[in-house]
Design an enzyme around this catalytic site. Sequence first.
Site, PDB file in Angstrom:
ATOM      1  N   GLY A  55       0.835  -1.204   0.000  1.00 43.03           N
ATOM      2  CA  GLY A  55       0.000   0.000   0.000  1.00 43.03           C
ATOM      3  C   GLY A  55       0.859   1.239   0.000  1.00 43.03           C
ATOM      4  O   GLY A  55       2.059   1.170   0.314  1.00 43.03           O
ATOM      5  N   CYS A  82       5.224  -6.184   1.997  1.00 41.46           N
ATOM      6  CA  CYS A  82       5.580  -4.763   2.075  1.00 41.46           C
ATOM      7  C   CYS A  82       4.739  -4.067   3.150  1.00 41.46           C
ATOM      8  O   CYS A  82       4.944  -4.287   4.332  1.00 41.46           O
ATOM      9  CB  CYS A  82       5.446  -4.116   0.706  1.00 41.46           C
ATOM     10  SG  CYS A  82       6.404  -2.588   0.558  1.00 41.46           S
ATOM     11  N   TYR A  83       3.750  -3.234   2.766  1.00 43.52           N
ATOM     12  CA  TYR A  83       2.895  -2.605   3.768  1.00 43.52           C
ATOM     13  C   TYR A  83       2.245  -3.672   4.657  1.00 43.52           C
ATOM     14  O   TYR A  83       2.093  -3.485   5.870  1.00 43.52           O
ATOM     15  CB  TYR A  83       1.819  -1.751   3.102  1.00 43.52           C
ATOM     16  CG  TYR A  83       0.868  -1.096   4.089  1.00 43.52           C
ATOM     17  CD1 TYR A  83       1.165   0.153   4.640  1.00 43.52           C
ATOM     18  CD2 TYR A  83      -0.308  -1.724   4.476  1.00 43.52           C
ATOM     19  CE1 TYR A  83       0.295   0.750   5.555  1.00 43.52           C
ATOM     20  CE2 TYR A  83      -1.176  -1.135   5.382  1.00 43.52           C
ATOM     21  CZ  TYR A  83      -0.866   0.105   5.925  1.00 43.52           C
ATOM     22  OH  TYR A  83      -1.725   0.690   6.828  1.00 43.52           O
ATOM     23  N   HIS A 169       8.371  -7.338  -3.115  1.00 43.23           N
ATOM     24  CA  HIS A 169       7.186  -7.749  -3.872  1.00 43.23           C
ATOM     25  C   HIS A 169       7.477  -8.998  -4.704  1.00 43.23           C
ATOM     26  O   HIS A 169       8.058  -8.896  -5.789  1.00 43.23           O
ATOM     27  CB  HIS A 169       6.716  -6.616  -4.780  1.00 43.23           C
ATOM     28  CG  HIS A 169       6.155  -5.443  -4.043  1.00 43.23           C
ATOM     29  ND1 HIS A 169       4.840  -5.390  -3.645  1.00 43.23           N
ATOM     30  CD2 HIS A 169       6.733  -4.301  -3.605  1.00 43.23           C
ATOM     31  CE1 HIS A 169       4.623  -4.244  -2.997  1.00 43.23           C
ATOM     32  NE2 HIS A 169       5.760  -3.572  -2.963  1.00 43.23           N
ATOM     33  N   GLU A 171       5.339 -10.619  -6.347  1.00 44.36           N
ATOM     34  CA  GLU A 171       4.396 -10.703  -7.455  1.00 44.36           C
ATOM     35  C   GLU A 171       4.894 -10.063  -8.740  1.00 44.36           C
ATOM     36  O   GLU A 171       4.334 -10.305  -9.816  1.00 44.36           O
ATOM     37  CB  GLU A 171       3.047 -10.074  -7.054  1.00 44.36           C
ATOM     38  CG  GLU A 171       3.062  -8.564  -6.836  1.00 44.36           C
ATOM     39  CD  GLU A 171       3.423  -8.151  -5.420  1.00 44.36           C
ATOM     40  OE1 GLU A 171       3.015  -7.051  -5.014  1.00 44.36           O
ATOM     41  OE2 GLU A 171       4.117  -8.921  -4.722  1.00 44.36           O
ATOM     42  N   SER A 223     -18.875  -6.158 -29.138  1.00 41.77           N
ATOM     43  CA  SER A 223     -17.939  -5.206 -29.735  1.00 41.77           C
ATOM     44  C   SER A 223     -17.170  -5.843 -30.874  1.00 41.77           C
ATOM     45  O   SER A 223     -16.595  -5.156 -31.707  1.00 41.77           O
ATOM     46  CB  SER A 223     -16.943  -4.731 -28.665  1.00 41.77           C
ATOM     47  OG  SER A 223     -16.067  -5.788 -28.303  1.00 41.77           O
ATOM     48  N   GLY A 224     -17.144  -7.179 -30.898  1.00 38.79           N
ATOM     49  CA  GLY A 224     -16.347  -7.887 -31.891  1.00 38.79           C
ATOM     50  C   GLY A 224     -15.005  -8.322 -31.356  1.00 38.79           C
ATOM     51  O   GLY A 224     -14.279  -9.066 -32.006  1.00 38.79           O
ATOM     52  N   GLY A 225     -14.654  -7.853 -30.152  1.00 43.07           N
ATOM     53  CA  GLY A 225     -13.386  -8.222 -29.559  1.00 43.07           C
ATOM     54  C   GLY A 225     -13.461  -9.563 -28.852  1.00 43.07           C
ATOM     55  O   GLY A 225     -14.508 -10.204 -28.771  1.00 43.07           O
ATOM     56  N   VAL A 226     -12.324  -9.975 -28.306  1.00 37.89           N
ATOM     57  CA  VAL A 226     -12.230 -11.274 -27.644  1.00 37.89           C
ATOM     58  C   VAL A 226     -13.167 -11.344 -26.442  1.00 37.89           C
ATOM     59  O   VAL A 226     -13.874 -12.339 -26.242  1.00 37.89           O
ATOM     60  CB  VAL A 226     -10.775 -11.544 -27.216  1.00 37.89           C
ATOM     61  CG1 VAL A 226     -10.681 -12.848 -26.438  1.00 37.89           C
ATOM     62  CG2 VAL A 226      -9.853 -11.587 -28.420  1.00 37.89           C
ATOM     63  N   ASP A 227     -13.195 -10.279 -25.627  1.00 41.40           N
ATOM     64  CA  ASP A 227     -13.928 -10.321 -24.363  1.00 41.40           C
ATOM     65  C   ASP A 227     -15.421 -10.540 -24.569  1.00 41.40           C
ATOM     66  O   ASP A 227     -16.019 -11.453 -23.992  1.00 41.40           O
ATOM     67  CB  ASP A 227     -13.693  -9.033 -23.569  1.00 41.40           C
ATOM     68  CG  ASP A 227     -12.222  -8.706 -23.420  1.00 41.40           C
ATOM     69  OD1 ASP A 227     -11.408  -9.642 -23.468  1.00 41.40           O
ATOM     70  OD2 ASP A 227     -11.894  -7.516 -23.262  1.00 41.40           O
ATOM     71  N   SER A 228     -16.041  -9.682 -25.391  1.00 36.19           N
ATOM     72  CA  SER A 228     -17.489  -9.796 -25.564  1.00 36.19           C
ATOM     73  C   SER A 228     -17.852 -11.068 -26.317  1.00 36.19           C
ATOM     74  O   SER A 228     -18.900 -11.678 -26.056  1.00 36.19           O
ATOM     75  CB  SER A 228     -18.050  -8.566 -26.289  1.00 36.19           C
ATOM     76  OG  SER A 228     -17.543  -8.455 -27.604  1.00 36.19           O
ATOM     77  N   LYS A 367      -7.078 -10.662 -19.028  1.00 31.88           N
ATOM     78  CA  LYS A 367      -7.166 -10.886 -20.472  1.00 31.88           C
ATOM     79  C   LYS A 367      -6.625 -12.257 -20.889  1.00 31.88           C
ATOM     80  O   LYS A 367      -7.240 -12.957 -21.689  1.00 31.88           O
ATOM     81  CB  LYS A 367      -6.421  -9.781 -21.209  1.00 31.88           C
ATOM     82  CG  LYS A 367      -6.330  -9.966 -22.719  1.00 31.88           C
ATOM     83  CD  LYS A 367      -7.665  -9.811 -23.420  1.00 31.88           C
ATOM     84  CE  LYS A 367      -8.058  -8.353 -23.514  1.00 31.88           C
ATOM     85  NZ  LYS A 367      -9.265  -8.149 -24.352  1.00 31.88           N
TER      86      LYS A 367
END
Length: 511
Positions: A55, A82-83, A169, A171, A223-228, A367
């Site tokens: 944080g 960390c924090y 960190h 990660e 939308s035509g993209g991968v997600d939708s 993604k």
Amino acid sequence: MSHQTIIVLDFGSQLTQLIARRLRELSVYSEILPFDTPADEIRRRGPAGVILSGGPTSVSDAGAPHCEPGVFEAGVPVLGICYGMQLMTAALGGEVAPAPHREFGLATIRITPGAPLFQSIPEELRVWASHGDLVAAPPPGFAVTATSANAPVAAMAAPDRRMYALLFHPEVAHTDHGTDILRNFAFDVCGCTGDWTMASFVKEATERVRGQVGEGSVVCGLSGGVDSTVAAVLIHRAIGDRLTCIFVDNGVMRQDEAEQIRARFERLKLPLVFVDAADLFLTRLAGIIDPEQKRKIIGSAFIDVFEAEAGKLGTFDFLAQGTLYPDVIESVSVIGPSHVIKSHHNVGGLPERMRFRLVEPLRALFKDEVRAVGGELGLDDEFVWRQPFPGPGLAVRILGEVTASRLNLVRKADHIVAQEVKRAGWYRTLWQSFAVLLPVQSVGVMGDARTYEYTIALRAVESRDGMTADWARLPHDLLAAISSRIVNEVKGINRVVYDISSKPPSTIEWE
């Protein structure tokens, strides 16, 4: 099915999402919850472990975020990062003090041989540090398990109490063996077996959608993209033809994209309504320069067209969206003091008059996880690995007013970028690669004649999840090929520059 889960309590770090992402790479399901989630709620969820994130504040600051003390008595392993380490120290009777030298960036730590969390890891590591405070004295019962030149306690542990902490960190990609450290916590300490996969996600998400929708009907804005598309295919698997998809051509898409999308969805046998609204969008964008206004105008116009078209089709109970986790994090300050970077047209923007209930089966995914889901659903590999494209399309890749002539310039230039990047074998290596039209004209010489034309900026970045990104070191021959083709083939462009900015401090898109 209930999965082994590690809860990540968010104290406002921009890296919190990466902790969850790295755990998922290990097939360990993770959930991010607010730092002040009651200890009873954590116990009720029955996690395998808890991680306290980093944080931006000091534990001694007025109003600094603190978790409930009961978190440390929840009966599960706790890892402070960390924090989170400083908070654990202060809460359990240790001493936190300002560091004489703030440690930011790469640092070298020395690990105590045989220390917990560091099994099968070299005794000297390069790690990513970012802190202004240090642990001057660990809490009673804790042993120091790593040190660095600027931090006498770079890691500590109380295995009998199942408490562990790191001042760096694990990660981030810059930390050597960072994923191995998280693996040791998840598997050796928490007892996880890695039971969360994209195959199990598809099965469970399908069942959740079926349960949520019941006998209702769903309309999806594609939308035509991968997600939708992945969201629509998953929902269609759950409820069949009670899903109707609406695709709105907003006029700010890439070259030939609208027709390609229509053909793709016909192959997928998704119920599709195609709406050409390009003129409406360009009319509303006329004279608009501010990027946030562009996004809001496009979002508003989409809702107007979508609502009108849905009204013609009858009554729907649910609206499906391909919302992803980064969309939520960047658009709304959901957890902790994270900042709103930009608005997204598909997050939090529905007007009150639209009474749909939302179906967002991908809302918790990053993604690359969505791509894996697409593969599980049988989508073509070439489509699944298509680079991300912003919801407002080319409108935010034109700095300044969006006009038909400027769209023509950036559309042609962007098409050349995609062709050359694919030809050179870089397309799947890059997170995104595209052209940006700058509102800058400069003098050039073409065919012994003076020109005064626009400039294209090339943007190509590498990233694992879009939360951070580094500019790609493309070969000079590839840059030369792109530049030469754009200048020679796109009338109105006489100069090409390359963007060498990373995220942060820049964003991936220019607007």
